[in-house]
Design an enzyme around this catalytic site. Structure first.
Site, mmCIF file in Angstrom:
data_model
loop_
_atom_site.group_PDB
_atom_site.id
_atom_site.type_symbol
_atom_site.label_atom_id
_atom_site.label_comp_id
_atom_site.label_asym_id
_atom_site.label_seq_id
_atom_site.Cartn_x
_atom_site.Cartn_y
_atom_site.Cartn_z
ATOM 1 N N ALA A 117 31.504 -3.338 14.454
ATOM 2 C CA ALA A 117 30.409 -4.290 14.664
ATOM 3 C C ALA A 117 29.058 -3.578 14.742
ATOM 4 C CB ALA A 117 30.653 -5.088 15.951
ATOM 5 N N PRO A 118 27.988 -4.199 14.225
ATOM 6 C CA PRO A 118 27.926 -5.555 13.681
ATOM 7 C C PRO A 118 28.307 -5.671 12.209
ATOM 8 C CG PRO A 118 25.732 -4.622 13.725
ATOM 9 C CD PRO A 118 26.642 -3.583 14.351
ATOM 10 N N GLY A 119 28.643 -4.564 11.549
ATOM 11 C CA GLY A 119 29.191 -4.667 10.204
ATOM 12 C C GLY A 119 28.389 -4.053 9.083
ATOM 13 N N LYS A 121 27.928 -0.860 8.154
ATOM 14 C CA LYS A 121 28.691 0.154 7.421
ATOM 15 C C LYS A 121 29.949 -0.442 6.800
ATOM 16 C CE LYS A 121 27.039 3.801 10.521
ATOM 17 N NZ LYS A 121 26.384 2.857 11.464
ATOM 18 N N GLU A 139 36.915 -4.128 16.387
ATOM 19 C CA GLU A 139 35.892 -4.390 17.392
ATOM 20 C C GLU A 139 36.582 -5.006 18.605
ATOM 21 O OE1 GLU A 139 33.201 -4.794 19.967
ATOM 22 O OE2 GLU A 139 32.719 -3.696 18.126
ATOM 23 N N ASP A 166 40.566 -2.575 20.875
ATOM 24 C CA ASP A 166 40.020 -1.250 21.153
ATOM 25 C C ASP A 166 40.727 -0.278 20.215
ATOM 26 O OD1 ASP A 166 39.405 1.273 22.145
ATOM 27 O OD2 ASP A 166 39.508 0.658 24.239
ATOM 28 N N ASP A 182 32.403 5.796 13.346
ATOM 29 C CA ASP A 182 31.001 5.857 13.785
ATOM 30 C C ASP A 182 31.035 5.588 15.285
ATOM 31 O OD1 ASP A 182 28.149 6.042 13.274
ATOM 32 O OD2 ASP A 182 28.091 3.912 13.756
ATOM 33 N N CYS A 236 24.896 8.496 16.201
ATOM 34 C CA CYS A 236 23.427 8.482 16.095
ATOM 35 C C CYS A 236 22.845 9.330 17.219
ATOM 36 C CB CYS A 236 22.875 7.067 16.087
ATOM 37 S SG CYS A 236 23.362 6.042 17.485
#
Length: 305
Positions: A117-119, A121, A139, A166, A182, A236
């Protein structure tokens, strides 16, 4: 707005004062960027739409689907575009576009997006495979899973199956050819220095909590990877403790029962505009935050057996 007191000394210790200052300065401004959704539109369609709306932009040499909008662009002007409403373009940072490109999802392969989420990638991977990869997107939280489903539907990514779970608890009978992890992180590469709540949101406790989640997720990811498969781990963050250290520890543990090795990320070789930071892991990529890019780390791992 000053950064939390612990952050700059941490950067100086890892990168030295000159690069630390460059990273901090890179957090102070960000241009709006977007991606043409190849499942619904060509880059030329998006360029024509932007031209008609009078929105200035620049193209990106290393990814034809990517656009950098003029500095004075208002988000409401993008939201008003017909192609935005149709899901033919997606607001996404340039750095966020890098991990799917590094993974290179292929038609017919089983692909896992562990923290989807949120989608952004997820839909990009669907587009990169021409809608022909078999993608599982995880998600754990219901509202975020619903947002993920909404974006997948809007973008026409019908090759994606959403699992509200999870990813650390995925059953071990699952196996995937390609995995994108990610991982949740401190966001040290994407800090908003204008945020009045920054000191409360970005803390040493957050960094420690993120590291714990990252280690568990990467351990699970390596266990789910098929022999011959590849995995891209990204965050990130620009902090080695969430990046190289996590990957090294996971590989050390995984290689007791399997055979894994890091692979160089070559998708962006010859892309002069990528502002890279030094990393202590050969082949990994760490992007410095700038006006165009968020701070981002990527490492690629192959399973041999």
């Amino acid at each position: 707005m000053p950064l939390p007191a612990f952050f700059e000394p941490l950067l100086c210790e890892q990168y030295g004062p000159e690069l630390a200052e460059r990273i901090v300065e890179g957090c102070r401004a960000r241009r709006t960027t977007l991606r043409a959704n190849a499942l619904k539109a060509t880059p030329e369609d998006v360029a024509a739409c932007l031209d008609e709306a009078g929105i200035g932009y620049e193209r990106v040499d290393w990814y034809p689907d990517a656009f950098v909008l003029a500095a004075d662009t208002q988000l409401r002007d993008v939201w008003a575009l017909p192609l935005y409403e149709q899901g033919a373009l997606y607001l996404q940072s340039l750095s966020s576009m890098l991990p799917p490109l590094a993974l290179g999802p292929e038609p017919g392969l089983d692909v896992l997006d562990m923290c989807a989420a949120p989608g952004g990638k997820t839909t990009q991977m669907a587009a990169l495979s021409g809608g022909r990869a078999h993608i599982t997107a995880c998600e754990m939280h219901m509202p975020r899973a619903e947002k993920l489903r909404f974006n997948l539907d809007r973008q026409g990514a019908g090759c994606v199956n959403v699992m509200q779970v999870d990813a650390r608890r995925l059953d071990d009978f699952f196996r995937f050819d390609q995995i994108l992890l990610d991982a949740p992180c401190s966001g040290s590469g994407t800090l908003d220095v204008a945020d009045p709540k920054l000191e409360r949101r970005f803390t040493q406790q957050l960094v420690s909590k993120s590291q714990s989640s990252q280690k568990a997720l990467l351990k699970k990811a390596l266990g789910l990877l098929k022999p011959g498969g590849t995995l891209v781990y990204s965050t990130c963050s620009v902090l080695a403790g969430e990046n190289e250290a996590v990957v090294r520890q996971a590989l050390s543990q995984a290689n007791k029962t399997g055979s894994f090795e890091p692979r160089p990320i070559r998708a962006f070789e010859g892309a002069p505009e990528l502002p890279l930071l030094p990393t202590s892991m050969e082949g990994a990529v760490c992007v410095c935050p700038t006006e165009l890019f968020e701070g981002f780390f990527m490492a690629k791992i192959a399973r041999l057996a």
